[in-house]
Design a protein around this motif. Structure first.
Motif, PDB file in Angstrom:
ATOM      1  N   TYR A  88     -72.824 -50.974  33.033  1.00 29.79           N
ATOM      2  CA  TYR A  88     -71.933 -49.828  33.262  1.00 29.79           C
ATOM      3  C   TYR A  88     -70.736 -49.917  32.342  1.00 29.79           C
ATOM      4  CZ  TYR A  88     -68.959 -46.367  35.446  1.00 29.79           C
ATOM      5  OH  TYR A  88     -68.156 -45.271  35.661  1.00 29.79           O
ATOM      6  N   TRP A  89     -70.058 -51.081  32.321  1.00 27.86           N
ATOM      7  CA  TRP A  89     -68.864 -51.215  31.503  1.00 27.86           C
ATOM      8  C   TRP A  89     -69.185 -51.283  30.019  1.00 27.86           C
ATOM      9  CZ3 TRP A  89     -64.348 -49.894  33.074  1.00 27.86           C
ATOM     10  CH2 TRP A  89     -64.038 -49.952  34.433  1.00 27.86           C
ATOM     11  N   TYR A  90     -70.333 -51.868  29.670  1.00 29.29           N
ATOM     12  CA  TYR A  90     -70.712 -51.920  28.261  1.00 29.29           C
ATOM     13  C   TYR A  90     -70.955 -50.519  27.722  1.00 29.29           C
ATOM     14  CZ  TYR A  90     -73.047 -53.273  23.946  1.00 29.29           C
ATOM     15  OH  TYR A  90     -73.383 -53.416  22.628  1.00 29.29           O
ATOM     16  N   GLU A  91     -71.705 -49.710  28.469  1.00 33.17           N
ATOM     17  CA  GLU A  91     -72.004 -48.348  28.020  1.00 33.17           C
ATOM     18  C   GLU A  91     -70.749 -47.469  28.034  1.00 33.17           C
ATOM     19  OE1 GLU A  91     -74.679 -47.357  26.615  1.00 33.17           O
ATOM     20  OE2 GLU A  91     -75.762 -49.239  26.956  1.00 33.17           O
ATOM     21  N   TRP A  92     -69.858 -47.701  29.011  1.00 29.77           N
ATOM     22  CA  TRP A  92     -68.600 -46.946  29.058  1.00 29.77           C
ATOM     23  C   TRP A  92     -67.772 -47.253  27.821  1.00 29.77           C
ATOM     24  CZ3 TRP A  92     -63.408 -48.062  28.957  1.00 29.77           C
ATOM     25  CH2 TRP A  92     -62.536 -47.042  29.352  1.00 29.77           C
ATOM     26  N   THR A  93     -67.682 -48.536  27.476  1.00 30.50           N
ATOM     27  CA  THR A  93     -66.903 -48.941  26.301  1.00 30.50           C
ATOM     28  C   THR A  93     -67.549 -48.436  25.017  1.00 30.50           C
ATOM     29  OG1 THR A  93     -66.287 -50.960  27.487  1.00 30.50           O
ATOM     30  CG2 THR A  93     -65.831 -50.908  25.125  1.00 30.50           C
ATOM     31  N   ARG A  94     -68.881 -48.506  24.968  1.00 34.62           N
ATOM     32  CA  ARG A  94     -69.572 -48.019  23.781  1.00 34.62           C
ATOM     33  C   ARG A  94     -69.357 -46.518  23.592  1.00 34.62           C
ATOM     34  NH1 ARG A  94     -75.912 -48.959  22.428  1.00 34.62           N
ATOM     35  NH2 ARG A  94     -76.264 -47.499  24.135  1.00 34.62           N
ATOM     36  N   ALA A  95     -69.417 -45.761  24.686  1.00 28.80           N
ATOM     37  CA  ALA A  95     -69.189 -44.321  24.608  1.00 28.80           C
ATOM     38  C   ALA A  95     -67.771 -44.030  24.117  1.00 28.80           C
ATOM     39  CB  ALA A  95     -69.420 -43.677  25.975  1.00 28.80           C
ATOM     40  N   PHE A  96     -66.823 -44.847  24.554  1.00 25.41           N
ATOM     41  CA  PHE A  96     -65.425 -44.679  24.120  1.00 25.41           C
ATOM     42  C   PHE A  96     -65.310 -44.889  22.612  1.00 25.41           C
ATOM     43  CE2 PHE A  96     -61.401 -46.688  23.002  1.00 25.41           C
ATOM     44  CZ  PHE A  96     -60.480 -45.742  23.458  1.00 25.41           C
ATOM     45  N   PHE A  97     -65.930 -45.948  22.102  1.00 27.09           N
ATOM     46  CA  PHE A  97     -65.866 -46.233  20.674  1.00 27.09           C
ATOM     47  C   PHE A  97     -66.608 -45.167  19.863  1.00 27.09           C
ATOM     48  CE2 PHE A  97     -65.114 -50.870  21.775  1.00 27.09           C
ATOM     49  CZ  PHE A  97     -63.806 -50.859  21.317  1.00 27.09           C
ATOM     50  N   GLU A  98     -67.734 -44.689  20.373  1.00 26.36           N
ATOM     51  CA  GLU A  98     -68.490 -43.659  19.666  1.00 26.36           C
ATOM     52  C   GLU A  98     -67.695 -42.364  19.587  1.00 26.36           C
ATOM     53  OE1 GLU A  98     -72.181 -43.444  21.733  1.00 26.36           O
ATOM     54  OE2 GLU A  98     -73.114 -45.083  20.594  1.00 26.36           O
ATOM     55  N   ALA A  99     -67.018 -42.017  20.706  1.00 30.81           N
ATOM     56  CA  ALA A  99     -66.187 -40.805  20.713  1.00 30.81           C
ATOM     57  C   ALA A  99     -65.037 -40.946  19.726  1.00 30.81           C
ATOM     58  CB  ALA A  99     -65.648 -40.558  22.121  1.00 30.81           C
ATOM     59  N   ALA A 100     -64.461 -42.140  19.658  1.00 32.57           N
ATOM     60  CA  ALA A 100     -63.361 -42.386  18.723  1.00 32.57           C
ATOM     61  C   ALA A 100     -63.842 -42.294  17.280  1.00 32.57           C
ATOM     62  CB  ALA A 100     -62.757 -43.766  18.992  1.00 32.57           C
ATOM     63  N   ALA A 101     -65.083 -42.757  17.031  1.00 32.02           N
ATOM     64  CA  ALA A 101     -65.645 -42.705  15.681  1.00 32.02           C
ATOM     65  C   ALA A 101     -65.861 -41.260  15.239  1.00 32.02           C
ATOM     66  CB  ALA A 101     -66.965 -43.479  15.638  1.00 32.02           C
ATOM     67  N   ILE A 102     -66.342 -40.425  16.156  1.00 28.96           N
ATOM     68  CA  ILE A 102     -66.571 -39.011  15.846  1.00 28.96           C
ATOM     69  C   ILE A 102     -65.242 -38.311  15.585  1.00 28.96           C
ATOM     70  CG2 ILE A 102     -67.362 -36.813  16.805  1.00 28.96           C
ATOM     71  CD1 ILE A 102     -69.490 -38.387  18.350  1.00 28.96           C
ATOM     72  N   LYS A 103     -64.244 -38.632  16.430  1.00 31.89           N
ATOM     73  CA  LYS A 103     -62.921 -38.015  16.287  1.00 31.89           C
ATOM     74  C   LYS A 103     -62.273 -38.401  14.963  1.00 31.89           C
ATOM     75  CE  LYS A 103     -58.580 -37.375  18.785  1.00 31.89           C
ATOM     76  NZ  LYS A 103     -57.790 -37.750  20.004  1.00 31.89           N
ATOM     77  N   ALA A 104     -62.535 -39.645  14.543  1.00 31.77           N
ATOM     78  CA  ALA A 104     -61.947 -40.126  13.286  1.00 31.77           C
ATOM     79  C   ALA A 104     -62.726 -39.658  12.066  1.00 31.77           C
ATOM     80  CB  ALA A 104     -61.870 -41.648  13.304  1.00 31.77           C
TER      81      ALA A 104
END
Length: 325
Positions: A88-104
């Motif tokens: 749960y926490w791994y996928e939550w963190t991964r989704a956060f980083f992926e969203a940040a990558a798209i935003k950047a």
């Protein structure tokens, strides 16, 4: 009248967590005898060392086949909670980083090596703190028969009495937990947290290596990896991680079974093992442990993707029924 939007049963984080928990349980059941052998090897004294086959025969002779599955119930509960929390926490963190990558505006939203390690560190730390009590109880149950093995009782026969071996009773998970709380207090449930937190590096190494190998393979194949490929990539990742972190696994197991009179810190425990048994003492039981860890991880990665797909399909079916209703 406008109908309300149906509630989705769970998000992808929960779907991944459920798949990880299910995969963990299946792989645990398949490889549990190796866990029993490894754990007993880790906590036994140097004088009591036994070869792998001799250990198997000894356990079966004393306790039957069920002896190889001592503590399985707490282990299944433990691995299901552990994997659920971790994924749960791994996928939550991964989704956060992926969203940040798209935003950047990054070219690829795939996690970098550093991001994979950060996701693993967060997920692993949360998992250790929440599940350590479960694994303390499991380790006690797995090793308890070694301590009861020599127990005897007096049986009156004719004019005299003689001592005969008494088959030790198998304590339940609840019984082991209550005895531990009664005799050693709640703090005993968090014994071994320090080496366990150090061992967070194990899944970090495992999942980082797995994710990077997976990214390379998928980039070349232009499609998702198959369960068979996931099996082998997972095995490679776990072999690498466990081989590096095994001394801390040994120390953690010994701290889990230490009584009130044997309180010591992680560095003291490592020093004592090296002093009494040499550096080889830190690697006791590594054969069955590495075998078990590699097979467990391989089965887990193979099962997880299949279970995730089924969980998503089930979620979609429930959502469609909610729309029709």
């Amino acid at each position: 009248m406008a109908s309300s939007k149906p509630v989705i049963p769970q998000n992808d984080n929960v779907a991944h967590a459920l798949a990880g928990a299910g995969g963990g349980v299946l792989s645990m059941v398949l490889t549990y005898p190796l866990i029993t052998l490894s754990t007993r090897a880790q906590v036994e004294s140097k004088r009591a060392e036994t070869a792998f086959l001799a250990a198997v025969k000894g356990i079966i002779a004393r306790e039957g086949i069920s002896g190889l599955y001592a503590g399985l119930d707490s282990a299944v509960f433990g691995i299901s909670v552990t994997n659920f929390v971790y994924y749960y926490w791994y996928e939550w963190t991964r989704a956060f980083f992926e969203a940040a990558a798209i935003k950047a505006g990054r070219a690829s939203k795939k996690l970098t090596t550093v991001e994979s390690m950060m996701a693993g560190a967060l997920a692993g730390s949360a998992t250790v703190i929440l599940t350590n009590p479960i694994w303390v109880v499991n380790t006690r149950m797995t090793t308890r028969k070694e301590n009861l093995e020599a127990s005897q009782e007096l049986v009156v026969e004719g004019s005299g009495a003689k001592a005969v071996p008494r088959k030790p009773r198998q304590p339940t998970t609840i019984g082991t937990l209550m005895a531990l709380l009664r005799e050693e207090g709640p703090a005993a449930l968090f014994r071994g947290v320090a080496p366990a937190l150090v061992l967070v590096i194990n899944p970090i190494l495992q999942y980082t290596l797995f994710e990077q190998m997976k990214n390379i393979v998928e980039a070349k194949r232009k499609k998702n990896i198959t369960p068979t490929l996931a099996f082998f990539l997972g095995a490679i990742g776990k072999l690498f991680a466990t081989s590096i972190t095994y001394p801390y696994i040994t120390v953690k197991s010994r701290m889990h079974v230490a009584g009130n009179g044997k309180k010591e810190g992680m560095s003291q425990a490592i020093s004592r093992v090296v002093k009494e048994e040499g550096y080889a003492g830190l690697y006791k039981g590594i054969g069955p442990k590495v075998t078990q860890s590699v097979l467990t991880a391989a089965f887990l990665f193979a099962f997880k993707d299949v279970l995730y797909e089924q969980t998503v399909k089930f979620r979609g079916a429930v959502a469609r029924k909610a729309v029709k209703a």
